[in-house]
Motif scaffolding. Structure first.
Motif, PDB file in Angstrom:
ATOM      1  N   LEU A   1      24.405   2.248  19.870  1.00  0.00           N
ATOM      2  CA  LEU A   1      23.128   1.596  19.636  1.00  0.00           C
ATOM      3  C   LEU A   1      23.392   0.308  18.873  1.00  0.00           C
ATOM      4  CD1 LEU A   1      22.358   4.581  20.236  1.00  0.00           C
ATOM      5  CD2 LEU A   1      20.512   4.328  18.595  1.00  0.00           C
ATOM      6  N   GLY A   2      23.239  -0.828  19.543  1.00  0.00           N
ATOM      7  CA  GLY A   2      23.595  -2.087  18.907  1.00  0.00           C
ATOM      8  C   GLY A   2      25.063  -2.052  18.549  1.00  0.00           C
ATOM      9  N   ASP A   3      25.365  -2.201  17.249  1.00  0.00           N
ATOM     10  CA  ASP A   3      26.761  -2.155  16.817  1.00  0.00           C
ATOM     11  C   ASP A   3      27.108  -0.828  16.142  1.00  0.00           C
ATOM     12  OD1 ASP A   3      25.293  -2.423  14.502  1.00  0.00           O
ATOM     13  OD2 ASP A   3      26.455  -4.088  13.685  1.00  0.00           O
ATOM     14  N   LYS A   4      26.230   0.190  16.296  1.00  0.00           N
ATOM     15  CA  LYS A   4      26.471   1.497  15.695  1.00  0.00           C
ATOM     16  C   LYS A   4      26.861   2.516  16.750  1.00  0.00           C
ATOM     17  CE  LYS A   4      25.128   0.178  11.579  1.00  0.00           C
ATOM     18  NZ  LYS A   4      26.106   0.021  10.477  1.00  0.00           N
ATOM     19  N   ARG A   5      27.815   3.377  16.382  1.00  0.00           N
ATOM     20  CA  ARG A   5      28.220   4.477  17.264  1.00  0.00           C
ATOM     21  C   ARG A   5      27.643   5.764  16.700  1.00  0.00           C
ATOM     22  NH1 ARG A   5      32.179   5.645  21.284  1.00  0.00           N
ATOM     23  NH2 ARG A   5      32.658   3.420  21.356  1.00  0.00           N
ATOM     24  N   LEU A   6      26.945   6.518  17.556  1.00  0.00           N
ATOM     25  CA  LEU A   6      26.245   7.717  17.132  1.00  0.00           C
ATOM     26  C   LEU A   6      26.776   8.914  17.921  1.00  0.00           C
ATOM     27  CD1 LEU A   6      23.829   8.644  15.323  1.00  0.00           C
ATOM     28  CD2 LEU A   6      22.349   8.243  17.293  1.00  0.00           C
ATOM     29  N   PRO A   7      27.752   9.647  17.372  1.00  0.00           N
ATOM     30  CA  PRO A   7      28.310  10.804  18.083  1.00  0.00           C
ATOM     31  C   PRO A   7      27.279  11.912  18.275  1.00  0.00           C
ATOM     32  CG  PRO A   7      29.811  10.050  16.377  1.00  0.00           C
ATOM     33  CD  PRO A   7      28.502   9.362  16.137  1.00  0.00           C
ATOM     34  N   MET A   8      27.273  12.479  19.460  1.00  0.00           N
ATOM     35  CA  MET A   8      26.385  13.587  19.799  1.00  0.00           C
ATOM     36  C   MET A   8      27.209  14.849  20.046  1.00  0.00           C
ATOM     37  SD  MET A   8      23.118  12.436  19.990  1.00  0.00           S
ATOM     38  CE  MET A   8      23.546  11.751  18.392  1.00  0.00           C
ATOM     39  N   LEU A   9      26.521  15.980  20.107  1.00  0.00           N
ATOM     40  CA  LEU A   9      27.164  17.258  20.405  1.00  0.00           C
ATOM     41  C   LEU A   9      26.751  17.725  21.792  1.00  0.00           C
ATOM     42  CD1 LEU A   9      26.574  18.839  16.925  1.00  0.00           C
ATOM     43  CD2 LEU A   9      28.833  18.558  17.962  1.00  0.00           C
TER      44      LEU A   9
ATOM     45  N   LEU B   1      33.751  19.108   5.953  1.00  0.00           N
ATOM     46  CA  LEU B   1      32.446  18.508   5.666  1.00  0.00           C
ATOM     47  C   LEU B   1      31.515  18.673   6.858  1.00  0.00           C
ATOM     48  CD1 LEU B   1      30.656  16.894   3.755  1.00  0.00           C
ATOM     49  CD2 LEU B   1      31.660  14.790   4.680  1.00  0.00           C
ATOM     50  N   ILE B   2      32.045  18.469   8.050  1.00  0.00           N
ATOM     51  CA  ILE B   2      31.247  18.661   9.258  1.00  0.00           C
ATOM     52  C   ILE B   2      30.814  20.120   9.385  1.00  0.00           C
ATOM     53  CG2 ILE B   2      31.375  18.730  11.780  1.00  0.00           C
ATOM     54  CD1 ILE B   2      30.869  15.952  10.686  1.00  0.00           C
ATOM     55  N   ARG B   3      31.695  21.043   9.029  1.00  0.00           N
ATOM     56  CA  ARG B   3      31.319  22.463   9.074  1.00  0.00           C
ATOM     57  C   ARG B   3      30.130  22.740   8.157  1.00  0.00           C
ATOM     58  NH1 ARG B   3      34.746  25.844  11.709  1.00  0.00           N
ATOM     59  NH2 ARG B   3      36.855  25.082  12.143  1.00  0.00           N
ATOM     60  N   ARG B   4      30.096  22.090   6.995  1.00  0.00           N
ATOM     61  CA  ARG B   4      28.964  22.289   6.080  1.00  0.00           C
ATOM     62  C   ARG B   4      27.692  21.700   6.676  1.00  0.00           C
ATOM     63  NH1 ARG B   4      32.667  20.944   1.880  1.00  0.00           N
ATOM     64  NH2 ARG B   4      31.666  18.940   1.467  1.00  0.00           N
ATOM     65  N   PHE B   5      27.802  20.526   7.297  1.00  0.00           N
ATOM     66  CA  PHE B   5      26.626  19.911   7.919  1.00  0.00           C
ATOM     67  C   PHE B   5      26.092  20.775   9.060  1.00  0.00           C
ATOM     68  CE2 PHE B   5      28.270  15.426   6.704  1.00  0.00           C
ATOM     69  CZ  PHE B   5      27.626  15.505   5.476  1.00  0.00           C
ATOM     70  N   LEU B   6      26.992  21.460   9.762  1.00  0.00           N
ATOM     71  CA  LEU B   6      26.610  22.260  10.932  1.00  0.00           C
ATOM     72  C   LEU B   6      26.517  23.742  10.606  1.00  0.00           C
ATOM     73  CD1 LEU B   6      28.776  20.557  13.702  1.00  0.00           C
ATOM     74  CD2 LEU B   6      26.313  20.326  13.333  1.00  0.00           C
ATOM     75  N   LYS B   7      26.399  24.078   9.346  1.00  0.00           N
ATOM     76  CA  LYS B   7      26.313  25.479   8.926  1.00  0.00           C
ATOM     77  C   LYS B   7      25.154  26.151   9.630  1.00  0.00           C
ATOM     78  CE  LYS B   7      26.139  28.426   4.825  1.00  0.00           C
ATOM     79  NZ  LYS B   7      26.006  28.442   3.333  1.00  0.00           N
ATOM     80  N   GLY B   8      25.433  27.276  10.248  1.00  0.00           N
ATOM     81  CA  GLY B   8      24.396  28.021  10.942  1.00  0.00           C
ATOM     82  C   GLY B   8      24.231  27.631  12.405  1.00  0.00           C
TER      83      GLY B   8
ATOM     84  N   ARG C   1      33.089  11.316  14.242  1.00  0.00           N
ATOM     85  CA  ARG C   1      32.306  10.892  13.081  1.00  0.00           C
ATOM     86  C   ARG C   1      33.170  10.225  12.024  1.00  0.00           C
ATOM     87  NH1 ARG C   1      27.487  13.165  11.473  1.00  0.00           N
ATOM     88  NH2 ARG C   1      27.670  11.547   9.864  1.00  0.00           N
ATOM     89  N   GLY C   2      34.487  10.470  12.083  1.00  0.00           N
ATOM     90  CA  GLY C   2      35.375   9.931  11.058  1.00  0.00           C
ATOM     91  C   GLY C   2      35.217  10.638   9.732  1.00  0.00           C
ATOM     92  N   LEU C   3      34.926  11.949   9.787  1.00  0.00           N
ATOM     93  CA  LEU C   3      34.688  12.732   8.583  1.00  0.00           C
ATOM     94  C   LEU C   3      35.576  13.974   8.595  1.00  0.00           C
ATOM     95  CD1 LEU C   3      30.773  12.634   8.487  1.00  0.00           C
ATOM     96  CD2 LEU C   3      32.342  11.329   7.034  1.00  0.00           C
ATOM     97  N   PRO C   4      35.875  14.541   7.409  1.00  0.00           N
ATOM     98  CA  PRO C   4      36.694  15.755   7.356  1.00  0.00           C
ATOM     99  C   PRO C   4      36.024  16.920   8.078  1.00  0.00           C
ATOM    100  CG  PRO C   4      36.517  14.736   5.187  1.00  0.00           C
ATOM    101  CD  PRO C   4      35.537  14.031   6.062  1.00  0.00           C
ATOM    102  N   VAL C   5      36.838  17.746   8.705  1.00  0.00           N
ATOM    103  CA  VAL C   5      36.314  18.888   9.456  1.00  0.00           C
ATOM    104  C   VAL C   5      35.492  19.799   8.563  1.00  0.00           C
ATOM    105  CG1 VAL C   5      36.951  20.983  10.711  1.00  0.00           C
ATOM    106  CG2 VAL C   5      38.141  18.836  11.192  1.00  0.00           C
TER     107      VAL C   5
END
Length: 265
Positions: free
Chosen positions: A71-79, A257-264, A251-255
């Motif tokens: 989107l414009g100059d931003k990259r937005l990863p999806m699942l 941290l992503i696990r916490r964001f996707l908890k549940g 996302r360029g983030l630690p796994v």
């Protein structure tokens, strides 16, 4: 663009089925439902002229690149959906509904809606009134997203200028395109709000983000607007370790941290 609405502008867009669901009214008598609705409508009348709802949105040149949106100059990863709805169906990703890189430009909308923060602090000394106000605030934020999306489809984006729908048809999502919200089944990672905020500046309507990307006021909604005629809502299902690792890389983030964001999920 920022839009402000009077309470009376949004009341017709309230989906009362979800209001009753929040009160666990399924199976309750019609008399009880009517009394609850009467109390809600009376509260809404007292808010007219005192409180407002707000929306901010942007329309961006966009493409898909694999499972990412650009989107414009931003990259937005999806699942991507882990298990198709039925055998033979594809495993869907929201990026599937946007034209791929190299196939010409497409467009994607980004939005957020909210209510006056003061509204969330009312009725602190009356449990019933406080819960009623909180549920109504949630419904007003959702109703604001519904009205804003209608205006985007018909005017600002204008891909459906001749759309004429009843409110029942609108609530049944019989319009072209979808409006997936952050935190819902196809877009469960609330930390995506950090990227959306860079695109539309949610502070402009009073929204602040927590460390996990949750929004305050609580009665707020954010997400994407997609216009593809074949776009549809779907559930991702349980996210496997392989996709978590791939998503963390994109996302360029630690796994962890992503696990916490996707908890549940």
């Amino acid at each position: 663009m920022i839009l402000h609405y009077d309470i009376q502008d949004i009341v017709p867009y309230i989906n009362w089925l979800y209001f009753y669901h929040a009160w666990s009214m399924n199976g309750k008598s019609e008399t009880a439902k009517l009394q609850l609705r009467k109390d809600a409508e009376e509260m809404l009348r007292t808010w007219e002229g005192c409180y407002h709802t707000h929306a901010v949105f942007g329309l961006f040149d966009a493409n898909s690149d694999g499972d990412d949106l650009i989107l414009g100059d931003k990259r937005l990863p999806m699942l991507r959906q882990q298990k198709p709805k039925k055998p033979g169906y594809p495993n869907l990703c929201l990026a599937d509904f946007v034209r791929p890189v190299g196939k010409g430009k497409d467009k994607v909308g980004v939005f957020a809606t909210s209510v006056d923060a003061e509204l969330q602090k009312a009725y602190l000394h009356d449990d019933y009134q406080r819960m009623l106000s909180q549920v109504l605030a949630d419904r007003l934020a959702e109703g604001t997203a519904e009205k804003m999306h209608e205006e985007v489809r018909r005017n600002y984006w204008g891909y459906a200028p001749n759309e004429r729908l009843t409110m029942e048809q609108t609530h049944n999502e019989q319009y072209q395109g979808i409006r997936p919200a952050v935190g819902y089944p196809s877009l469960p990672d609330t930390s995506i709000n950090f990227i959306l905020n860079e695109l539309i500046d949610m502070k402009g309507i009073g929204i602040r983000l927590t460390e996990s990307g949750m929004m305050t006021p609580h009665a707020s909604v954010s997400g994407l607007m997609l216009a593809h005629p074949g776009s549809c809502y779907f559930e991702l299902g349980r996210i496997g370790a392989d996709q978590i690792n791939d998503y963390a890389r994109r996302r360029g983030l630690p796994v962890e941290l992503i696990r916490r964001f996707l908890k549940g999920v």
